[in-house]
Write a protein that holds these residues in place. Structure first.
Motif, PDB file in Angstrom:
ATOM      1  N   MET A   1      23.475  50.453  47.489  1.00 35.57           N
ATOM      2  CA  MET A   1      24.731  50.508  46.752  1.00 35.57           C
ATOM      3  C   MET A   1      24.458  51.088  45.367  1.00 35.57           C
ATOM      4  O   MET A   1      23.534  50.675  44.683  1.00 35.57           O
ATOM      5  N   SER A   2      25.251  52.031  44.943  1.00 37.46           N
ATOM      6  CA  SER A   2      25.038  52.666  43.652  1.00 37.46           C
ATOM      7  C   SER A   2      25.836  51.953  42.564  1.00 37.46           C
ATOM      8  O   SER A   2      26.819  51.273  42.829  1.00 37.46           O
ATOM      9  N   ALA A   3      25.370  52.136  41.334  1.00 35.73           N
ATOM     10  CA  ALA A   3      26.054  51.552  40.179  1.00 35.73           C
ATOM     11  C   ALA A   3      27.380  52.268  39.969  1.00 35.73           C
ATOM     12  O   ALA A   3      27.510  53.453  40.279  1.00 35.73           O
ATOM     13  N   PRO A   4      28.390  51.562  39.438  1.00 34.16           N
ATOM     14  CA  PRO A   4      29.683  52.218  39.186  1.00 34.16           C
ATOM     15  C   PRO A   4      29.543  53.285  38.106  1.00 34.16           C
ATOM     16  O   PRO A   4      28.710  53.176  37.214  1.00 34.16           O
ATOM     17  N   ALA A   5      30.348  54.321  38.198  1.00 37.55           N
ATOM     18  CA  ALA A   5      30.367  55.361  37.174  1.00 37.55           C
ATOM     19  C   ALA A   5      30.858  54.764  35.860  1.00 37.55           C
ATOM     20  O   ALA A   5      31.606  53.777  35.849  1.00 37.55           O
ATOM     21  N   ALA A   6      30.422  55.375  34.749  1.00 39.67           N
ATOM     22  CA  ALA A   6      30.761  54.850  33.424  1.00 39.67           C
ATOM     23  C   ALA A   6      32.265  54.786  33.183  1.00 39.67           C
ATOM     24  O   ALA A   6      32.736  53.949  32.423  1.00 39.67           O
ATOM     25  N   ASP A   7      33.026  55.665  33.827  1.00 36.35           N
ATOM     26  CA  ASP A   7      34.465  55.664  33.592  1.00 36.35           C
ATOM     27  C   ASP A   7      35.241  54.913  34.684  1.00 36.35           C
ATOM     28  O   ASP A   7      36.457  54.829  34.642  1.00 36.35           O
ATOM     29  N   GLU A   8      34.513  54.365  35.667  1.00 37.94           N
ATOM     30  CA  GLU A   8      35.163  53.591  36.726  1.00 37.94           C
ATOM     31  C   GLU A   8      35.607  52.237  36.174  1.00 37.94           C
ATOM     32  O   GLU A   8      34.815  51.523  35.563  1.00 37.94           O
ATOM     33  N   PRO A   9      36.862  51.883  36.349  1.00 39.97           N
ATOM     34  CA  PRO A   9      37.349  50.607  35.787  1.00 39.97           C
ATOM     35  C   PRO A   9      36.648  49.389  36.395  1.00 39.97           C
ATOM     36  O   PRO A   9      36.355  49.361  37.583  1.00 39.97           O
ATOM     37  N   LEU A  10      36.382  48.427  35.536  1.00 35.79           N
ATOM     38  CA  LEU A  10      35.822  47.139  35.929  1.00 35.79           C
ATOM     39  C   LEU A  10      36.791  46.049  35.503  1.00 35.79           C
ATOM     40  O   LEU A  10      37.537  46.221  34.542  1.00 35.79           O
ATOM     41  N   GLU A  11      36.773  44.923  36.186  1.00 39.04           N
ATOM     42  CA  GLU A  11      37.521  43.762  35.721  1.00 39.04           C
ATOM     43  C   GLU A  11      36.680  43.107  34.631  1.00 39.04           C
ATOM     44  O   GLU A  11      35.560  42.675  34.895  1.00 39.04           O
ATOM     45  N   ILE A  12      37.200  43.067  33.430  1.00 37.06           N
ATOM     46  CA  ILE A  12      36.483  42.492  32.290  1.00 37.06           C
ATOM     47  C   ILE A  12      37.260  41.273  31.825  1.00 37.06           C
ATOM     48  O   ILE A  12      38.453  41.361  31.541  1.00 37.06           O
ATOM     49  N   THR A  13      36.562  40.142  31.770  1.00 31.44           N
ATOM     50  CA  THR A  13      37.174  38.910  31.283  1.00 31.44           C
ATOM     51  C   THR A  13      36.462  38.485  30.010  1.00 31.44           C
ATOM     52  O   THR A  13      35.243  38.315  30.001  1.00 31.44           O
ATOM     53  N   VAL A  14      37.230  38.352  28.957  1.00 30.94           N
ATOM     54  CA  VAL A  14      36.700  37.957  27.662  1.00 30.94           C
ATOM     55  C   VAL A  14      37.526  36.777  27.163  1.00 30.94           C
ATOM     56  O   VAL A  14      38.761  36.801  27.247  1.00 30.94           O
ATOM     57  N   THR A  15      36.859  35.761  26.648  1.00 27.47           N
ATOM     58  CA  THR A  15      37.581  34.645  26.039  1.00 27.47           C
ATOM     59  C   THR A  15      37.935  35.062  24.619  1.00 27.47           C
ATOM     60  O   THR A  15      37.059  35.243  23.780  1.00 27.47           O
ATOM     61  N   VAL A  16      39.231  35.258  24.395  1.00 31.02           N
ATOM     62  CA  VAL A  16      39.719  35.722  23.104  1.00 31.02           C
ATOM     63  C   VAL A  16      40.658  34.659  22.542  1.00 31.02           C
ATOM     64  O   VAL A  16      41.624  34.265  23.196  1.00 31.02           O
ATOM     65  N   ASN A  17      40.337  34.199  21.350  1.00 25.98           N
ATOM     66  CA  ASN A  17      41.155  33.182  20.682  1.00 25.98           C
ATOM     67  C   ASN A  17      41.341  31.953  21.570  1.00 25.98           C
ATOM     68  O   ASN A  17      42.419  31.362  21.628  1.00 25.98           O
ATOM     69  N   GLY A  18      40.266  31.614  22.301  1.00 25.26           N
ATOM     70  CA  GLY A  18      40.255  30.408  23.129  1.00 25.26           C
ATOM     71  C   GLY A  18      40.860  30.566  24.508  1.00 25.26           C
ATOM     72  O   GLY A  18      40.887  29.607  25.278  1.00 25.26           O
ATOM     73  N   VAL A  19      41.324  31.771  24.852  1.00 23.08           N
ATOM     74  CA  VAL A  19      41.989  31.993  26.133  1.00 23.08           C
ATOM     75  C   VAL A  19      41.240  33.074  26.917  1.00 23.08           C
ATOM     76  O   VAL A  19      41.053  34.186  26.400  1.00 23.08           O
ATOM     77  N   PRO A  20      40.832  32.779  28.153  1.00 18.95           N
ATOM     78  CA  PRO A  20      40.221  33.843  28.961  1.00 18.95           C
ATOM     79  C   PRO A  20      41.263  34.925  29.262  1.00 18.95           C
ATOM     80  O   PRO A  20      42.363  34.620  29.725  1.00 18.95           O
ATOM     81  N   ARG A  21      40.926  36.160  28.968  1.00 22.11           N
ATOM     82  CA  ARG A  21      41.837  37.291  29.188  1.00 22.11           C
ATOM     83  C   ARG A  21      41.116  38.322  30.036  1.00 22.11           C
ATOM     84  O   ARG A  21      39.968  38.647  29.765  1.00 22.11           O
ATOM     85  N   THR A  22      41.773  38.841  31.044  1.00 22.83           N
ATOM     86  CA  THR A  22      41.176  39.811  31.954  1.00 22.83           C
ATOM     87  C   THR A  22      41.987  41.090  31.962  1.00 22.83           C
ATOM     88  O   THR A  22      43.218  41.058  31.955  1.00 22.83           O
ATOM     89  N   ALA A  23      41.271  42.208  31.973  1.00 22.97           N
ATOM     90  CA  ALA A  23      41.906  43.515  32.099  1.00 22.97           C
ATOM     91  C   ALA A  23      40.916  44.456  32.765  1.00 22.97           C
ATOM     92  O   ALA A  23      39.711  44.232  32.743  1.00 22.97           O
ATOM     93  N   SER A  24      41.441  45.485  33.348  1.00 24.54           N
ATOM     94  CA  SER A  24      40.628  46.504  33.980  1.00 24.54           C
ATOM     95  C   SER A  24      40.355  47.599  32.954  1.00 24.54           C
ATOM     96  O   SER A  24      41.287  48.130  32.342  1.00 24.54           O
ATOM     97  N   ALA A  25      39.060  47.911  32.760  1.00 24.74           N
ATOM     98  CA  ALA A  25      38.690  48.916  31.771  1.00 24.74           C
ATOM     99  C   ALA A  25      37.335  49.512  32.142  1.00 24.74           C
ATOM    100  O   ALA A  25      36.538  48.861  32.821  1.00 24.74           O
ATOM    101  N   PRO A  26      37.064  50.718  31.677  1.00 21.31           N
ATOM    102  CA  PRO A  26      35.753  51.310  31.930  1.00 21.31           C
ATOM    103  C   PRO A  26      34.640  50.499  31.261  1.00 21.31           C
ATOM    104  O   PRO A  26      34.868  49.842  30.236  1.00 21.31           O
ATOM    105  N   ALA A  27      33.447  50.566  31.823  1.00 23.73           N
ATOM    106  CA  ALA A  27      32.302  49.821  31.281  1.00 23.73           C
ATOM    107  C   ALA A  27      31.996  50.206  29.843  1.00 23.73           C
ATOM    108  O   ALA A  27      31.493  49.388  29.076  1.00 23.73           O
ATOM    109  N   ARG A  28      32.326  51.421  29.469  1.00 26.26           N
ATOM    110  CA  ARG A  28      32.018  51.887  28.113  1.00 26.26           C
ATOM    111  C   ARG A  28      33.160  51.668  27.127  1.00 26.26           C
ATOM    112  O   ARG A  28      33.128  52.175  26.011  1.00 26.26           O
ATOM    113  N   ARG A  29      34.170  50.877  27.505  1.00 26.05           N
ATOM    114  CA  ARG A  29      35.297  50.597  26.599  1.00 26.05           C
ATOM    115  C   ARG A  29      34.777  49.741  25.442  1.00 26.05           C
ATOM    116  O   ARG A  29      34.151  48.704  25.649  1.00 26.05           O
ATOM    117  N   LEU A  30      35.047  50.175  24.239  1.00 28.36           N
ATOM    118  CA  LEU A  30      34.663  49.404  23.056  1.00 28.36           C
ATOM    119  C   LEU A  30      35.513  48.148  22.970  1.00 28.36           C
ATOM    120  O   LEU A  30      36.681  48.143  23.373  1.00 28.36           O
TER     121      LEU A  30
END
Length: 168
Positions: A1-30
């Motif tokens: 299995m190959s690694a996803p391309a840098a611009d391929e969207p990933l599900e990213i979950t970040v706890t922001v201000n105490g709340v887990p938030r998920t969005a689809s974004a490329p791995a290189r999204r700042l």
């Protein structure tokens, strides 16, 4: 299995201000772009995009960090606090926000979120700074409008307000 391309969207979950938030974004999204564009938290401003100006400063595990220098995927295991997490209710502002308003420590307001997060973290460890210590604490944030005098006053006033709240 190959690694996803840098611009391929990933599900990213970040706890922001105490709340887990998920969005689809490329791995290189700042993190700054993820917060603003993917999560709709526009309080974090993007200025120089090189980590110099401090406008994009957020707290990562309570420590100031430049969101324009960090990938969103690297924030997944950490707690991120934006200026909205410091306080987003005008009727219940944090001591730092109240001090910035009282001391007229903002003009155009573009740099203010970065200063607010920086000062919030600083005062956790330095509850009674001198004016010189306050200047040093904000030295990593740039402002084009105020000349810094009122920002230093706001740091000292915020420390005073925090001490008063702690003693109350």
């Amino acid at each position: 299995m190959s690694a996803p391309a840098a611009d391929e969207p990933l599900e990213i979950t970040v706890t922001v201000n105490g709340v887990p938030r998920t969005a689809s974004a490329p791995a290189r999204r700042l993190l700054s772009d993820f917060l603003r564009h993917d999560l709709g938290l526009t309080g974090t401003h993007v200025g120089c995009e090189h980590g110099v100006c401090g406008a994009c400063t957020v707290l990562v595990d309570g420590e100031p960090a430049r969101a324009c220098l960090m990938f969103a995927v690297t924030a997944q295991a950490h707690a991120v606090t934006t200026v909205e997490g410091v306080g987003d209710d005008p009727a219940a502002m944090s001591p730092v926000q109240r001090a910035f308003a009282e001391c007229h420590a903002l003009q155009c307001g573009f740099c203010t979120p970065g200063f607010v997060t920086t000062v919030t973290a600083y005062l956790q460890d330095h509850p009674d700074p001198s004016a010189d210590e306050a200047r040093e604490a904000i030295s990593g944030n740039l402002c084009r409008c105020t000349g810094y005098q009122n920002i230093v006053k706001a740091v000292l006033r915020a420390a005073e307000l925090r001490r008063a709240e702690a003693g109350a």
